[in-house]
Enzyme design. Structure first.
Site, PDB file in Angstrom:
ATOM      1  N   ARG A 122       0.810  -1.231   0.000  1.00  0.00           N
ATOM      2  CA  ARG A 122       0.000   0.000   0.000  1.00  0.00           C
ATOM      3  C   ARG A 122       0.838   1.273   0.000  1.00  0.00           C
ATOM      4  O   ARG A 122       0.373   2.332   0.397  1.00  0.00           O
ATOM      5  CB  ARG A 122      -0.990   0.010   1.164  1.00  0.00           C
ATOM      6  N   LYS A 144       1.541  11.323 -10.370  1.00  0.00           N
ATOM      7  CA  LYS A 144       0.620  10.457 -11.119  1.00  0.00           C
ATOM      8  C   LYS A 144       1.353   9.187 -11.522  1.00  0.00           C
ATOM      9  O   LYS A 144       2.474   9.244 -12.019  1.00  0.00           O
ATOM     10  CB  LYS A 144       0.136  11.160 -12.381  1.00  0.00           C
ATOM     11  N   GLU A 186       5.599  18.786 -24.269  1.00  0.00           N
ATOM     12  CA  GLU A 186       5.069  19.075 -22.932  1.00  0.00           C
ATOM     13  C   GLU A 186       5.529  20.444 -22.430  1.00  0.00           C
ATOM     14  O   GLU A 186       4.814  21.121 -21.692  1.00  0.00           O
ATOM     15  CB  GLU A 186       5.495  17.988 -21.940  1.00  0.00           C
ATOM     16  N   LYS A 228       4.567  22.823 -13.485  1.00  0.00           N
ATOM     17  CA  LYS A 228       3.897  21.626 -12.987  1.00  0.00           C
ATOM     18  C   LYS A 228       3.890  21.595 -11.460  1.00  0.00           C
ATOM     19  O   LYS A 228       2.887  21.213 -10.847  1.00  0.00           O
ATOM     20  CB  LYS A 228       4.551  20.366 -13.543  1.00  0.00           C
ATOM     21  N   GLU A 238      -6.087  16.078  -9.061  1.00  0.00           N
ATOM     22  CA  GLU A 238      -6.777  16.444 -10.303  1.00  0.00           C
ATOM     23  C   GLU A 238      -8.269  16.681 -10.101  1.00  0.00           C
ATOM     24  O   GLU A 238      -9.107  16.234 -10.864  1.00  0.00           O
ATOM     25  CB  GLU A 238      -6.551  15.345 -11.363  1.00  0.00           C
ATOM     26  N   ARG A 242      -5.494  21.067 -11.842  1.00  0.00           N
ATOM     27  CA  ARG A 242      -4.538  20.144 -12.455  1.00  0.00           C
ATOM     28  C   ARG A 242      -5.006  19.630 -13.809  1.00  0.00           C
ATOM     29  O   ARG A 242      -4.202  19.221 -14.642  1.00  0.00           O
ATOM     30  CB  ARG A 242      -4.252  18.970 -11.507  1.00  0.00           C
ATOM     31  N   ASN A 246      -3.677  18.703 -18.863  1.00  0.00           N
ATOM     32  CA  ASN A 246      -4.072  17.764 -19.918  1.00  0.00           C
ATOM     33  C   ASN A 246      -4.311  18.464 -21.259  1.00  0.00           C
ATOM     34  O   ASN A 246      -4.855  17.847 -22.183  1.00  0.00           O
ATOM     35  CB  ASN A 246      -5.352  17.016 -19.504  1.00  0.00           C
ATOM     36  N   HIS A 249      -4.048  16.544 -24.516  1.00  0.00           N
ATOM     37  CA  HIS A 249      -3.902  15.121 -24.207  1.00  0.00           C
ATOM     38  C   HIS A 249      -5.114  14.273 -24.555  1.00  0.00           C
ATOM     39  O   HIS A 249      -4.993  13.059 -24.687  1.00  0.00           O
ATOM     40  CB  HIS A 249      -3.563  14.949 -22.728  1.00  0.00           C
ATOM     41  N   HIS A 253      -3.842  11.201 -26.479  1.00  0.00           N
ATOM     42  CA  HIS A 253      -3.899   9.832 -25.970  1.00  0.00           C
ATOM     43  C   HIS A 253      -4.642   8.909 -26.947  1.00  0.00           C
ATOM     44  O   HIS A 253      -4.298   7.731 -27.099  1.00  0.00           O
ATOM     45  CB  HIS A 253      -4.576   9.792 -24.605  1.00  0.00           C
ATOM     46  N   HIS A 265       4.918   9.998 -27.255  1.00  0.00           N
ATOM     47  CA  HIS A 265       3.862  10.743 -26.569  1.00  0.00           C
ATOM     48  C   HIS A 265       3.822  12.201 -27.030  1.00  0.00           C
ATOM     49  O   HIS A 265       2.753  12.753 -27.319  1.00  0.00           O
ATOM     50  CB  HIS A 265       4.104  10.660 -25.061  1.00  0.00           C
TER      51      HIS A 265
END
Length: 361
Positions: A122, A144, A186, A228, A238, A242, A246, A249, A253, A265
């Site tokens: 965990r 993330k 990015e 960031k 998010e 946040r 994206n 994206h 994606h 990417h």
């Protein structure tokens, strides 16, 4: 040169960490791992064996018991089977909650290693050593983590802030030029959503922006990380601001999925940003000159700005499964101007189809 420390903060003490930017940063590994760690699993792809061994050697010299997990390169490494292989390595070596993982590689490696660290017992400590421009400015920073499924990218994951991120600029000198430039998508994104000085730097110094040893590249890394870090410090999970990260994206994606992750990417995100800019212009919010600036900057970096026209039905289906979708409504990050992003819900796919024709070949 000196080392720059950029803090990332959160609502809990364990969410706080530093991103270090500079040269020769491996000497900081023991400092950021802390005194309680005894065992370290170094996760790196086969293609970065040399980089991995540098980190292993430093950790052994610092007195840690070191294990390695060599994984497939790029997005092939972000699969459940690969995570399972890493869990097996941790279990066989009797890793406890006071031990740690160090990732060495690009964004796919930091995503996977962060996910493995988040899920083992965990949650155990992870330190990222990104070796690509994309990893430094985006994937390694922010907490993330995730793996891909057949249905889409990053659909399985968690939020798990690292103990530190070491952006050793020496690693950039080993990158192929194409790898450096695709990662810059990015950075361009950070410029459009938050820091216009990034856009000015690229436009005024296009050749220096392609030289990994230049002061311009270092400034681009630091400015992108600060963007960031600022956003993540305010919104780790998010739930609000946040989402602005994206930008580009949603379609990006979908293109990656359609190309079975054989595209870089950054190349997919570049097209996604042009699409988002055209969507903003269609909505009547973004001035023409800002839309045209997208094309100009991306072309300066040799990044693509269009995709195949006949692929729209497949792209739309993937976007409907995007994690930003809410109640069947597709959501995009759009711009009202440079550094003025917002969320737009698009109920009518025909609007998206019309915009896609602007960025398709």
């Amino acid at each position: 040169m000196t080392t720059t420390r950029i803090p990332v903060t959160g609502s809990r003490p364990e969410d706080n960490y530093d991103v270090l930017v500079g040269n020769g940063l491996m000497a900081h590994l023991a400092e950021v791992l802390g005194p309680r760690v005894q065992k370290v699993l170094v996760i790196h792809p086969q293609a970065l064996e040399a980089n991995g061994q540098v980190v292993v050697g430093q950790l052994q010299a610092d007195g840690y018991q070191v294990f390695q997990a060599v994984i497939p390169d790029a997005e092939e490494g972000k699969r459940l089977e690969v995570a399972g292989f890493c869990w097996q390595a941790l279990g066989q070596a009797d890793f406890t909650r006071s031990d740690a993982i160090v990732s060495v590689g690009g964004g796919a490696v930091t995503d996977l290693a962060g996910f493995v660290a988040a899920t083992w017992l965990r949650g155990i400590k992870v330190v990222h050593v990104p070796t690509t421009f994309l990893g430094m400015v985006d994937a390694a920073v922010g907490g993330k983590t995730g793996i891909n499924t057949a249905e889409g990218k990053n659909l399985v994951g968690s939020f798990h802030p690292p103990a530190a991120v070491l952006c050793d600029l020496d690693a950039l000198s080993t990158l192929p030029t194409n790898e450096l430039l695709t990662g810059m998508a990015e950075t361009v994104k950070c410029g459009f959503i938050a820091d216009p000085a990034i856009l000015d730097l690229i436009e005024e110094n296009p050749e220096e922006a392609k030289d990994p040893a230049s002061p311009v590249v270092r400034e681009l890394v630091e400015r992108s990380v600060r963007v960031k870090a600022d956003v993540v410090s305010e919104d780790l999970r998010e739930s609000g601001r946040r989402e602005h990260l994206n930008y580009g994206h949603t379609l990006g994606h979908a293109i990656e999925n359609n190309e079975r992750y054989q595209w870089r990417h950054g190349a997919a995100v570049a097209i996604g940003m042009v699409f988002a800019a055209e969507l903003s212009r269609t909505a009547g919010t973004l001035p023409d000159e800002v839309v045209e600036r997208h094309y100009r900057i991306l072309e300066l970096l040799g990044l693509p700005t269009e995709y195949r026209f006949d692929q729209w039905p497949k792209l739309l289906e993937v976007m409907k499964r995007d994690k930003k979708t809410r109640g069947g409504l597709l959501r995009f990050i759009v711009l009202d101007d440079v550094a003025r992003p917002r969320v737009m819900e698009v109920p009518d796919p025909s609007v998206l189809y019309a915009v896609y024709q602007e960025v398709s070949a």
